[in-house]
Design a protein around this motif. Structure first.
Motif, PDB file in Angstrom:
ATOM      1  N   ARG A 179      48.796  34.864  41.152  1.00 25.55           N
ATOM      2  CA  ARG A 179      47.205  35.501  40.938  1.00 25.55           C
ATOM      3  C   ARG A 179      47.287  37.042  41.308  1.00 25.55           C
ATOM      4  O   ARG A 179      46.686  37.698  40.769  1.00 25.55           O
ATOM      5  CB  ARG A 179      46.207  34.993  41.718  1.00 25.55           C
ATOM      6  N   LEU A 180      47.434  37.187  43.377  1.00 27.19           N
ATOM      7  CA  LEU A 180      47.624  37.942  43.502  1.00 27.19           C
ATOM      8  C   LEU A 180      48.790  39.512  43.055  1.00 27.19           C
ATOM      9  O   LEU A 180      48.539  40.302  42.702  1.00 27.19           O
ATOM     10  CB  LEU A 180      48.100  37.948  44.997  1.00 27.19           C
ATOM     11  N   GLN A 181      50.271  38.964  42.711  1.00 25.10           N
ATOM     12  CA  GLN A 181      51.232  39.989  41.476  1.00 25.10           C
ATOM     13  C   GLN A 181      50.355  40.040  40.153  1.00 25.10           C
ATOM     14  O   GLN A 181      50.574  41.273  39.886  1.00 25.10           O
ATOM     15  CB  GLN A 181      52.123  39.259  41.121  1.00 25.10           C
ATOM     16  N   THR A 182      49.947  38.804  39.817  1.00 21.63           N
ATOM     17  CA  THR A 182      48.892  39.145  38.306  1.00 21.63           C
ATOM     18  C   THR A 182      47.961  40.413  38.040  1.00 21.63           C
ATOM     19  O   THR A 182      48.094  41.088  37.695  1.00 21.63           O
ATOM     20  CB  THR A 182      48.412  38.093  37.529  1.00 21.63           C
ATOM     21  N   GLU A 183      47.350  40.185  39.169  1.00 22.53           N
ATOM     22  CA  GLU A 183      46.254  40.628  39.332  1.00 22.53           C
ATOM     23  C   GLU A 183      46.042  42.695  39.473  1.00 22.53           C
ATOM     24  O   GLU A 183      45.976  43.751  39.817  1.00 22.53           O
ATOM     25  CB  GLU A 183      44.620  40.639  39.788  1.00 22.53           C
ATOM     26  N   ARG A 184      47.191  42.574  40.356  1.00 18.11           N
ATOM     27  CA  ARG A 184      47.758  43.817  40.908  1.00 18.11           C
ATOM     28  C   ARG A 184      47.836  45.044  39.993  1.00 18.11           C
ATOM     29  O   ARG A 184      48.047  46.050  40.186  1.00 18.11           O
ATOM     30  CB  ARG A 184      49.099  44.104  41.840  1.00 18.11           C
ATOM     31  N   VAL A 185      49.121  44.346  38.779  1.00 19.85           N
ATOM     32  CA  VAL A 185      49.635  44.983  37.525  1.00 19.85           C
ATOM     33  C   VAL A 185      47.916  45.481  36.933  1.00 19.85           C
ATOM     34  O   VAL A 185      47.895  46.670  36.658  1.00 19.85           O
ATOM     35  CB  VAL A 185      50.524  44.269  36.622  1.00 19.85           C
TER      36      VAL A 185
ATOM     37  N   ILE B 163      29.616  31.993  41.563  1.00 21.54           N
ATOM     38  CA  ILE B 163      30.295  32.334  42.095  1.00 21.54           C
ATOM     39  C   ILE B 163      31.290  32.581  41.391  1.00 21.54           C
ATOM     40  O   ILE B 163      31.985  31.888  40.801  1.00 21.54           O
ATOM     41  CB  ILE B 163      31.296  31.610  43.296  1.00 21.54           C
ATOM     42  N   PHE B 164      32.433  33.732  41.413  1.00 23.69           N
ATOM     43  CA  PHE B 164      33.441  34.609  40.122  1.00 23.69           C
ATOM     44  C   PHE B 164      34.227  34.325  40.962  1.00 23.69           C
ATOM     45  O   PHE B 164      34.523  35.178  42.284  1.00 23.69           O
ATOM     46  CB  PHE B 164      32.366  35.104  38.928  1.00 23.69           C
ATOM     47  N   CYS B 165      35.497  35.401  39.860  1.00 23.33           N
ATOM     48  CA  CYS B 165      36.077  36.162  40.708  1.00 23.33           C
ATOM     49  C   CYS B 165      35.723  37.355  40.389  1.00 23.33           C
ATOM     50  O   CYS B 165      35.686  38.019  39.569  1.00 23.33           O
ATOM     51  CB  CYS B 165      38.062  35.973  39.861  1.00 23.33           C
ATOM     52  N   PHE B 166      36.885  38.033  41.531  1.00 25.13           N
ATOM     53  CA  PHE B 166      35.692  39.271  41.253  1.00 25.13           C
ATOM     54  C   PHE B 166      35.997  40.057  39.701  1.00 25.13           C
ATOM     55  O   PHE B 166      35.685  40.581  39.077  1.00 25.13           O
ATOM     56  CB  PHE B 166      36.516  40.056  42.646  1.00 25.13           C
ATOM     57  N   MET B 167      37.580  40.331  39.453  1.00 23.48           N
ATOM     58  CA  MET B 167      38.394  40.860  38.351  1.00 23.48           C
ATOM     59  C   MET B 167      36.757  39.858  36.951  1.00 23.48           C
ATOM     60  O   MET B 167      36.889  40.702  36.562  1.00 23.48           O
ATOM     61  CB  MET B 167      39.827  40.803  38.323  1.00 23.48           C
ATOM     62  N   CYS B 168      36.578  39.031  36.848  1.00 23.30           N
ATOM     63  CA  CYS B 168      36.194  37.956  36.001  1.00 23.30           C
ATOM     64  C   CYS B 168      34.815  38.421  35.971  1.00 23.30           C
ATOM     65  O   CYS B 168      34.261  38.754  34.738  1.00 23.30           O
ATOM     66  CB  CYS B 168      36.212  36.900  36.216  1.00 23.30           C
ATOM     67  N   ALA B 169      34.726  38.559  36.715  1.00 23.59           N
ATOM     68  CA  ALA B 169      33.114  39.407  37.179  1.00 23.59           C
ATOM     69  C   ALA B 169      32.651  40.429  36.504  1.00 23.59           C
ATOM     70  O   ALA B 169      32.150  41.008  35.959  1.00 23.59           O
ATOM     71  CB  ALA B 169      32.304  39.106  39.101  1.00 23.59           C
TER      72      ALA B 169
ATOM     73  N   ASP C  79      39.319  29.062  36.976  1.00 20.29           N
ATOM     74  CA  ASP C  79      41.067  28.320  37.279  1.00 20.29           C
ATOM     75  C   ASP C  79      39.693  29.166  39.448  1.00 20.29           C
ATOM     76  O   ASP C  79      38.934  28.554  39.158  1.00 20.29           O
ATOM     77  CB  ASP C  79      41.909  29.549  37.678  1.00 20.29           C
ATOM     78  N   THR C  80      40.969  28.363  39.869  1.00 18.38           N
ATOM     79  CA  THR C  80      39.969  28.967  41.247  1.00 18.38           C
ATOM     80  C   THR C  80      39.900  30.275  41.506  1.00 18.38           C
ATOM     81  O   THR C  80      40.912  31.019  41.515  1.00 18.38           O
ATOM     82  CB  THR C  80      41.433  28.563  42.689  1.00 18.38           C
ATOM     83  N   VAL C  81      38.485  29.931  42.779  1.00 19.25           N
ATOM     84  CA  VAL C  81      38.784  31.820  42.333  1.00 19.25           C
ATOM     85  C   VAL C  81      39.131  32.729  43.382  1.00 19.25           C
ATOM     86  O   VAL C  81      39.881  31.742  44.291  1.00 19.25           O
ATOM     87  CB  VAL C  81      36.972  31.724  43.256  1.00 19.25           C
ATOM     88  N   PHE C  82      39.404  33.429  43.148  1.00 17.83           N
ATOM     89  CA  PHE C  82      40.321  34.826  43.419  1.00 17.83           C
ATOM     90  C   PHE C  82      39.545  35.446  43.589  1.00 17.83           C
ATOM     91  O   PHE C  82      38.632  36.637  42.795  1.00 17.83           O
ATOM     92  CB  PHE C  82      41.357  34.899  42.210  1.00 17.83           C
ATOM     93  N   ASP C  83      39.740  36.486  45.020  1.00 21.60           N
ATOM     94  CA  ASP C  83      38.933  37.722  45.694  1.00 21.60           C
ATOM     95  C   ASP C  83      37.642  37.246  45.556  1.00 21.60           C
ATOM     96  O   ASP C  83      36.373  37.769  44.715  1.00 21.60           O
ATOM     97  CB  ASP C  83      39.263  38.839  44.871  1.00 21.60           C
ATOM     98  N   PRO C  84      37.050  35.816  45.622  1.00 23.29           N
ATOM     99  CA  PRO C  84      34.951  35.524  45.346  1.00 23.29           C
ATOM    100  C   PRO C  84      34.318  36.209  45.064  1.00 23.29           C
ATOM    101  O   PRO C  84      34.402  37.229  46.268  1.00 23.29           O
ATOM    102  CB  PRO C  84      35.621  34.242  45.615  1.00 23.29           C
ATOM    103  N   VAL C  85      33.827  36.337  44.811  1.00 27.66           N
ATOM    104  CA  VAL C  85      32.257  37.598  44.667  1.00 27.66           C
ATOM    105  C   VAL C  85      30.852  36.355  44.772  1.00 27.66           C
ATOM    106  O   VAL C  85      31.061  35.677  43.245  1.00 27.66           O
ATOM    107  CB  VAL C  85      31.893  38.644  44.405  1.00 27.66           C
ATOM    108  N   ALA C  86      29.748  36.527  44.835  1.00 31.89           N
ATOM    109  CA  ALA C  86      28.882  35.817  44.740  1.00 31.89           C
ATOM    110  C   ALA C  86      27.456  36.524  44.134  1.00 31.89           C
ATOM    111  O   ALA C  86      27.258  37.987  44.938  1.00 31.89           O
ATOM    112  CB  ALA C  86      28.809  34.863  46.072  1.00 31.89           C
ATOM    113  N   LEU C  87      27.709  36.252  43.027  1.00 31.13           N
ATOM    114  CA  LEU C  87      26.322  36.758  42.311  1.00 31.13           C
ATOM    115  C   LEU C  87      24.695  36.685  43.437  1.00 31.13           C
ATOM    116  O   LEU C  87      24.503  35.512  43.820  1.00 31.13           O
ATOM    117  CB  LEU C  87      26.446  37.286  40.920  1.00 31.13           C
ATOM    118  N   THR C  88      23.774  37.559  42.892  1.00 33.45           N
ATOM    119  CA  THR C  88      22.192  37.222  43.711  1.00 33.45           C
ATOM    120  C   THR C  88      22.076  35.834  43.429  1.00 33.45           C
ATOM    121  O   THR C  88      20.749  35.465  43.300  1.00 33.45           O
ATOM    122  CB  THR C  88      21.578  37.756  43.347  1.00 33.45           C
TER     123      THR C  88
END
Length: 324
Positions: free
Chosen positions: A299-305, A239-245, A226-235
């Motif tokens: 996504r914000l609601q889902t990840e908040r839980v 790029i991934f979602c922070f929670m997925c990473a 899905d579209t990256v949420f709260d994105p983080v880039a590894l070295t």
């Protein structure tokens, strides 16, 4: 105008002396290599314009070390300046006052935007220079050593297109593109536009430069698809979602990626040790939250839980450990 002259003109026009690729010098090395090789062979070889051998002591001992050093200097300069610029832009409250007090915010807002555009141009034109000189190397040597060197540079994280700060600057430019900025002539010629595009609902960052060069950065998380949420880039640049990473690195979101084991690998390229230096892409997060409001809220609601659940489990474990 040929790229070599265009590149030289661009670098000379910069107000501050910035590290760059010695494009002209490297071309001379390749030219000398071909001339020396042909002079050592028979007349027929010269007439046939036979290429330099795959492994050449002159090129391999001078060309690659020189290019490696220059690429490292370019990436280091770009990352440092981009990080400082974005820190200034995202600063708020006491932090912003501190920057003002220390003199870091003397430039106006328009100046920050222009510097962001200049840095994107600087990154892309140097990426083109590297690509072209490696292509020239492979042509002279009739080999794929140039491409192999590029792969090596990527594993060493000195490929400028891998830099997470490039993605952040592109998002920064899009976020502020409504502001009218008077650009220098050289910038308007080299730098066309950055944009967020959607293809079949999948977003990507696109940037166009002269010479029909186009950079596309996929913004779909390869873990949740899905579209990256709260994105983080590894070295490694992915790029991934922070929670997925965090899930991929086998750490909780409370601990964060800094607690990932060095043996943990990127889900895409399988490179190890890429989590600890991960960068949160705040400008990209702002851009996507504005462009995909409905999705972002969902996504914000889902990840908040999920965050609350993980935080609760984390502190329960901490309490048990403390109580024995």
């Amino acid at each position: 105008m040929k790229f070599c002259k265009k590149y030289q003109a661009y670098m000379e026009e910069q107000e501050k002396k910035l590290p760059g690729v010695g494009f002209k010098k490297l071309k001379k090395i390749l030219k000398k290599c071909r001339r020396d090789y042909n002079s050592q062979n028979d007349v027929q070889a010269v007439l046939d314009h036979q290429p330099c051998p795959h492994h050449c002591a002159v090129c391999d001992g001078t060309f690659f070390p020189s290019l490696l050093k220059e690429m490292s200097a370019v990436v280091g300069c770009f990352n440092e300046r981009a990080q400082k610029l974005l820190e200034l832009h995202l600063a708020s409250g006491l932090r912003k006052y501190f920057f003002w007090f220390t003199g870091k915010l003397r430039g106006n807002h328009v100046g920050l935007i222009q510097e962001g555009k200049d840095l994107v141009t600087y990154a892309l034109i140097n990426a083109i220079a590297v690509r072209k000189i490696l292509k020239k190397y492979d042509k002279v040597h009739d080999s794929k050593q140039g491409q192999a060197f590029k792969s090596q540079a990527q594993s060493m994280h000195i490929e400028i297109l891998q830099s997470p700060w490039l993605c952040e600057l592109m998002a920064f430019h899009i976020n502020l593109r409504e502001t009218k900025v008077k650009s220098r002539k050289s910038t308007s010629v080299l730098f066309n536009a950055c944009s967020l595009t959607f293809s079949d609902g999948k977003p990507s960052l696109t940037c166009e430069l002269f010479d029909s060069v186009k950079l596309d950065i996929d913004l779909t998380c390869s873990i949740c698809l899905d579209t990256v949420f709260d994105p983080v880039a590894l070295t490694c640049g992915h790029i991934f979602c922070f929670m997925c990473a965090c899930s991929s690195a086998s750490v909780t979101i409370v601990d964060g990626l800094k607690f990932a084991e060095p043996k943990e690998k990127c889900p895409l390229c399988r490179e190890a040790g890429v989590y600890e230096g991960g960068v949160h892409l705040e400008e990209l997060s702002i851009l996507l939250s504005r462009s995909c409001r409905e999705y972002w809220e969902e996504r914000l609601q889902t990840e908040r839980v999920e965050r609350v659940r993980q935080a609760k489990e984390h502190w329960e474990l901490q309490c048990r450990a403390f109580m024995g």
